[in-house]
Design a protein around this motif. Structure first.
Motif, PDB file in Angstrom:
ATOM      1  N   HIS A  67       0.861  -1.120  -0.147  1.00  0.00           N
ATOM      2  CA  HIS A  67      -0.052   0.168  -0.045  1.00  0.00           C
ATOM      3  C   HIS A  67       0.715   1.358   0.003  1.00  0.00           C
ATOM      4  N   ARG A  78      -7.588   1.566  -3.737  1.00  0.00           N
ATOM      5  CA  ARG A  78      -7.630   0.624  -2.537  1.00  0.00           C
ATOM      6  C   ARG A  78      -7.253   1.384  -1.434  1.00  0.00           C
ATOM      7  N   ALA A  79      -7.933   1.789  -0.729  1.00  0.00           N
ATOM      8  CA  ALA A  79      -8.040   2.400   0.796  1.00  0.00           C
ATOM      9  C   ALA A  79      -6.347   2.563   1.261  1.00  0.00           C
ATOM     10  N   ALA A  82      -6.308   2.406   4.974  1.00  0.00           N
ATOM     11  CA  ALA A  82      -5.793   1.330   5.636  1.00  0.00           C
ATOM     12  C   ALA A  82      -4.459   1.352   6.319  1.00  0.00           C
ATOM     13  N   VAL A 130     -10.403  -3.875  10.303  1.00  0.00           N
ATOM     14  CA  VAL A 130     -10.726  -2.915   9.448  1.00  0.00           C
ATOM     15  C   VAL A 130      -9.620  -3.035   8.237  1.00  0.00           C
ATOM     16  N   THR A 131      -8.494  -3.278   8.434  1.00  0.00           N
ATOM     17  CA  THR A 131      -7.552  -3.623   7.129  1.00  0.00           C
ATOM     18  C   THR A 131      -8.319  -4.571   6.104  1.00  0.00           C
ATOM     19  N   TRP A 133     -11.203  -5.498   5.836  1.00  0.00           N
ATOM     20  CA  TRP A 133     -12.396  -4.763   5.315  1.00  0.00           C
ATOM     21  C   TRP A 133     -11.956  -3.824   4.143  1.00  0.00           C
ATOM     22  N   LYS A 134     -11.087  -2.928   4.317  1.00  0.00           N
ATOM     23  CA  LYS A 134     -10.672  -1.919   3.450  1.00  0.00           C
ATOM     24  C   LYS A 134      -9.749  -2.423   2.177  1.00  0.00           C
ATOM     25  N   ARG A 137     -13.165  -4.570   0.292  1.00  0.00           N
ATOM     26  CA  ARG A 137     -14.419  -4.031  -0.005  1.00  0.00           C
ATOM     27  C   ARG A 137     -14.387  -3.596  -1.452  1.00  0.00           C
ATOM     28  N   LYS A 138     -13.105  -3.450  -1.969  1.00  0.00           N
ATOM     29  CA  LYS A 138     -13.506  -2.704  -3.559  1.00  0.00           C
ATOM     30  C   LYS A 138     -13.082  -3.966  -4.288  1.00  0.00           C
TER      31      LYS A 138
END
Length: 140
Positions: A67, A78-79, A82, A130-131, A133-134, A137-138
């Motif tokens: 990331h 992509r978040a 995160a 949360v990581t 999910w982020k 999710r896309k």
């Protein structure tokens, strides 16, 4: 190449969150329920939490590398947010291993440090969730 690396991110996030979930909700409670003494269960739990620290650190660091600014798959959004949760999760794992666990093992104010360690584990679990999910999710 970047696209191939991106397929690794959901797997790393799932491994991180899933291993924390399994250890905290299934494995450690089973140790205390089935081993002959709490001391024996606690010793084994300490070893498993230590192994979990290194798994969490590896997954978190690899996810952060994927990331990095400029590494994100173009057009996928992509978040990057995160990253904060990845970094916090890794820091919580390392702090638990090197600041909290030695105090628990030495039975120094056991109730306090066990509570701190449990809270840090729960926060790390939330960060990994949360990581996950982020990162996922896309994908759809």
């Amino acid at each position: 190449m970047v696209t191939r690396l991106w397929t690794l991110a959901p797997w790393l996030a799932a491994l991180w969150w899933g291993s924390l979930s399994t250890l905290g909700a299934l494995v450690v409670p089973l140790l205390f329920a089935h081993l002959p003494s709490p001391a024996l269960a606690g010793g084994m739990a300490a070893r498993l939490f230590s192994a979990q620290t290194w798994l969490s650190t590896g997954c978190g660091l690899l996810l952060m590398l994927l990331h990095r600014p400029g590494q994100a798959e173009p057009g996928k959004g992509r978040a990057q947010a995160a990253l904060v949760f990845m970094l916090l999760g890794v820091l919580l794992a390392l702090l638990s291993e090197f600041a909290v666990a030695p105090r628990i093992v030495s039975r120094e104010n056991l109730k306090l440090w066990h509570g701190v360690g449990s809270a840090m584990f729960a926060l790390q679990w939330l960060c990994a969730g949360v990581t996950f999910w982020k990162v996922t999710r896309k994908l759809h």
